[in-house]
Design an enzyme around this catalytic site. Structure first.
Site, PDB file in Angstrom:
ATOM      1  N   HIS A 162     -44.145 -45.946  -8.641  1.00  0.00           N
ATOM      2  CA  HIS A 162     -44.234 -44.644  -7.975  1.00  0.00           C
ATOM      3  C   HIS A 162     -45.428 -43.850  -8.475  1.00  0.00           C
ATOM      4  O   HIS A 162     -46.256 -43.410  -7.701  1.00  0.00           O
ATOM      5  CB  HIS A 162     -42.940 -43.837  -8.185  1.00  0.00           C
ATOM      6  CG  HIS A 162     -42.880 -42.601  -7.345  1.00  0.00           C
ATOM      7  ND1 HIS A 162     -43.659 -41.487  -7.594  1.00  0.00           N
ATOM      8  CD2 HIS A 162     -42.154 -42.305  -6.243  1.00  0.00           C
ATOM      9  CE1 HIS A 162     -43.401 -40.564  -6.683  1.00  0.00           C
ATOM     10  NE2 HIS A 162     -42.493 -41.033  -5.851  1.00  0.00           N
ATOM     11  N   ASP A 222     -39.925 -48.398  -0.069  1.00  0.00           N
ATOM     12  CA  ASP A 222     -40.734 -47.218   0.238  1.00  0.00           C
ATOM     13  C   ASP A 222     -42.190 -47.652   0.111  1.00  0.00           C
ATOM     14  O   ASP A 222     -42.722 -47.746  -0.993  1.00  0.00           O
ATOM     15  CB  ASP A 222     -40.369 -46.104  -0.749  1.00  0.00           C
ATOM     16  CG  ASP A 222     -41.109 -44.805  -0.471  1.00  0.00           C
ATOM     17  OD1 ASP A 222     -42.020 -44.797   0.381  1.00  0.00           O
ATOM     18  OD2 ASP A 222     -40.784 -43.788  -1.114  1.00  0.00           O
ATOM     19  N   HIS A 233     -32.408 -43.885  -6.241  1.00  0.00           N
ATOM     20  CA  HIS A 233     -33.784 -43.482  -5.948  1.00  0.00           C
ATOM     21  C   HIS A 233     -34.768 -44.004  -6.992  1.00  0.00           C
ATOM     22  O   HIS A 233     -34.502 -43.957  -8.177  1.00  0.00           O
ATOM     23  CB  HIS A 233     -33.837 -41.950  -5.901  1.00  0.00           C
ATOM     24  CG  HIS A 233     -35.191 -41.404  -5.609  1.00  0.00           C
ATOM     25  ND1 HIS A 233     -35.823 -40.498  -6.430  1.00  0.00           N
ATOM     26  CD2 HIS A 233     -36.035 -41.633  -4.574  1.00  0.00           C
ATOM     27  CE1 HIS A 233     -37.005 -40.197  -5.902  1.00  0.00           C
ATOM     28  NE2 HIS A 233     -37.157 -40.868  -4.784  1.00  0.00           N
TER      29      HIS A 233
END
Length: 273
Positions: free
Chosen positions: A41, A85, A5
């Site tokens: 992120h 993502d 992740h």
């Protein structure tokens, strides 16, 4: 598939593969013109993780290409799947098509090396909002226009917003997607989430009538949640601790039922028991 992740630097890629990941998830931020800009992120992110790792997107793609090209000194044979993502929440809905076009051009040049012995990993385009489905259209049409429609064989899809599965299905119909579908479900590791939607996605996958080929659950860090996910028959576990997933897969209850996927396993094919 053990999905590392929030892998946003090349050093993290090596680290996660070293811990047992055969897949990574990478965050992609966009600039105001819908160009993919950084693997980043930002805050907030999962508990216990540093949110600030960042790499220029094209530099990340070049490093990823080396890591997934047999014969390269940086090659990781185990790394077979990459989930991008796509942080399209910063874009207007009408920019989704452009984002898909620009993403395809970046991947074609820097990852697939214009179709000349590029990286071999399978790619999932994970989109947070259903109304950004035209990103898929832009991506596909660009590869076709560039003469590389064959590379779409390596590309799959996911909508990551935990929407109702029937709405996800309708959106894929609008986008003309008929296969290569992974369905994610999950929440940050700071919070708890039940498995009811995962089980609904697995039921859709196994019905033979739905659009879903594979299901993954995120972010799974605890041993108990890992076991619960495997008991629910997911295909992928996204985790901050791939070594824990490996450990659980080696337990007597699981080692005869599950194995870690290899490059020969088609990620777009629904597994039949």
């Amino acid at each position: 598939w053990i999905m590392g992740h929030m892998v946003n630097s090349l050093a993290q890629m090596d680290e996660f593969v070293g811990l047992g990941s055969n897949s990574i998830e990478t965050d992609v931020s966009f600039d105001k013109q819908a160009n993919p800009e950084y693997t980043y992120h930002g805050v907030p992110c999962d508990c216990g993780r540093s949110c600030g790792h960042s790499t220029k997107f094209n530099d990340f793609l070049k490093g990823l290409r080396k890591a997934t090209t047999p014969g390269d000194s940086k090659y990781h044979e185990k790394l077979i799947l990459v989930v991008f993502d796509l942080k399209t929440g910063s874009l207007y809905d009408n920019q989704a098509y452009d984002a898909g076009t620009k993403l395809a051009k970046n991947l074609l040049q820097h990852y697939w090396n214009n179709g000349n012995n590029g990286g071999r990993a399978y790619i999932i385009l994970s989109i947070p909002k259903l109304n950004h489905y035209k990103l898929i259209t832009g991506f596909k049409e660009t590869l076709k226009n560039e003469g590389h429609e064959d590379l779409l064989e390596k590309v799959g899809h996911d909508f990551s917003g935990n929407d109702d599965i029937s709405e996800v299905q309708k959106t894929y119909n609008k986008a003309g997607v008929t296969g290569h579908v992974w369905q994610s479900d999950g929440i940050t590791n700071c919070l708890l989430r039940g498995l009811s939607r995962v089980k609904a996605a697995v039921a859709n996958r196994d019905s033979g009538r739905g659009i879903i080929n594979k299901v993954y659950y995120w972010t799974v860090d605890k041993r108990s949640t890992t076991r619960d996910s495997l008991d629910a028959k997911v295909d992928g576990i996204m985790t901050n601790y791939p070594d824990i997933t490996v450990e659980i897969l080696n337990e007597d209850a699981y080692k005869t039922k599950f194995r870690i996927a290899t490059y020969e396993d088609n990620p777009w094919e629904t597994f039949k028991e």
